[in-house]
Design an enzyme around this catalytic site. Structure first.
Site, PDB file in Angstrom:
ATOM      1  N   SER A  74      -3.731  -0.337   2.735  1.00  0.00           N
ATOM      2  CA  SER A  74      -2.816   0.247   2.947  1.00  0.00           C
ATOM      3  C   SER A  74      -3.202   1.527   3.151  1.00  0.00           C
ATOM      4  O   SER A  74      -4.474   1.255   4.830  1.00  0.00           O
ATOM      5  CB  SER A  74      -1.604   0.561   2.020  1.00  0.00           C
ATOM      6  OG  SER A  74      -0.057   1.133   2.063  1.00  0.00           O
ATOM      7  N   ASP A 186       1.672  -5.458   3.960  1.00  0.00           N
ATOM      8  CA  ASP A 186       0.596  -5.031   3.185  1.00  0.00           C
ATOM      9  C   ASP A 186       0.040  -5.578   2.312  1.00  0.00           C
ATOM     10  O   ASP A 186      -0.144  -6.835   1.081  1.00  0.00           O
ATOM     11  CB  ASP A 186       1.769  -3.629   1.768  1.00  0.00           C
ATOM     12  CG  ASP A 186       0.620  -2.723   1.542  1.00  0.00           C
ATOM     13  OD1 ASP A 186      -0.492  -3.033   1.162  1.00  0.00           O
ATOM     14  OD2 ASP A 186       1.359  -1.681   2.052  1.00  0.00           O
TER      15      ASP A 186
END
Length: 330
Positions: A74, A186
């Site tokens: 991320s 993610d």
């Protein structure tokens, strides 16, 4: 026949000498410095809180501790890519201070998410100055999660920005990112802190940076806080899966900061720097690096004087007319 026996004895004696090192060789082996070990730094997610990573990297640079590998999830993937591309910690600090949500994302209408991070394409192009993993100065791994299979995916070659966008595609907030026909979300769903990929890359020692903080302590204000709180709880429950591959886990205290507090960038960077400085001696030991020795001038006021008796100054004695008292005739 006697000659042959002598020759055989000579060869055996020579072999014994080779198999047993001399005293000097033994001492050299004992006192030889161990080789420095390779360090991998794993940067976890955390949205704006991830700006802490800049402070951690800055502390390592200031202490001249080399970072041989980086893996990011991320926001950790974005900051890791910048660092591996040669963007200094000071430059990252300036960029972070001026960065806001609108610079890398935009609102959109879609059944798959409320935002798109397609603006990250131009954002990364301006900052990174490179377009592929192969151009990076430090080897980098970027993690993402296959949306359909749930499998963890580690990107280490080819185009750079697509995997970064995929790793930052927070479910529910950002649209999944498509790369070569596959959709990704993610990387935190696969690797909350990507320590395991660093072991695969060849890191001898791994430092994991984990930003453990719930998204909200009060009643949720909107959907994002509900989703974020749920993922935060899940991450805390799954820590053991990545901690097993970490030699040291750094967990800066970001509990007083919201997930989107970009305006507090300098505070977050300072938190990361302070947390990393506290473990520098331990890291040097783990990496077989020589400890930092204070310069001699800083020890002058600490070491005891060998002889505290003042030495007479001949010039002063001359001026005072007492040279005969300080210099005796031969």
């Amino acid at each position: 026949m006697t000659s042959i026996r002598r020759f055989v004895r000579s060869v055996r004696a020579f072999s014994r000498e080779l198999s047993h090192p001399t005293r000097q060789q033994q001492q050299a082996l004992v006192f030889a410095e161990p080789r420095p070990l390779k360090l991998g730094v794993a940067l976890g997610g955390g949205f704006a809180r991830g700006l802490v990573h800049i402070g951690v990297l800055k502390a390592l640079d200031d202490a001249h501790i080399p970072v041989d590998f980086v893996a990011g999830t991320s926001v950790g993937a974005l900051i890791g890519a910048c660092y591996c591309a040669g963007v200094s910690a000071e430059e990252l600090k300036e960029i972070a201070y001026a960065t806001r949500f609108k610079h890398f994302a935009r609102w959109t209408l879609s059944r798959c998410g409320l935002c798109s991070n397609d603006r990250m394409q131009d954002f990364c192009a301006r900052i990174l100055k490179v377009t592929t993993f192969e151009e990076l100065r430090v080897p980098l791994a970027v993690t993402a999660t296959d949306f359909h299979s749930g499998e963890p995916v580690v990107f280490r070659k080819g185009p750079l920005v697509g995997p970064i966008r995929a790793s930052c595609a927070y479910p529910g907030m950002f649209l999944p990112v498509e790369i070569e026909g596959r959709r990704y979300v993610d990387g935190m769903l696969a690797y909350a802190v990507p320590t395991t990929p660093l072991r695969m890359m060849g890191a001898d020692r791994v430092l994991g940076v984990y930003l453990s903080a719930h998204w909200t302590r009060a009643e949720p204000r909107h959907l994002f806080e509900v989703i974020g709180q749920c993922f935060s709880i899940a991450q805390d429950k799954m820590c053991e899966s990545w901690k097993k591959d970490a030699d040291r886990v750094l967990q800066p205290d970001v509990s007083g900061y919201s997930y989107n507090c970009f305006e507090r960038a300098l505070e977050l960077i300072e938190i990361g720097e302070t947390a990393a400085r506290a473990v520098l001696p331990e890291l040097r030991t783990l990496l077989n690096l020589a400890p930092v020795v204070s310069p001699p001038e800083t020890l002058a006021g600490v070491l005891p004087l060998v002889n505290s008796t003042p030495v007479p100054d001949p010039a002063a004695a001359v001026n005072a007319g007492h040279l005969h008292q300080t210099i005796q005739p031969i």
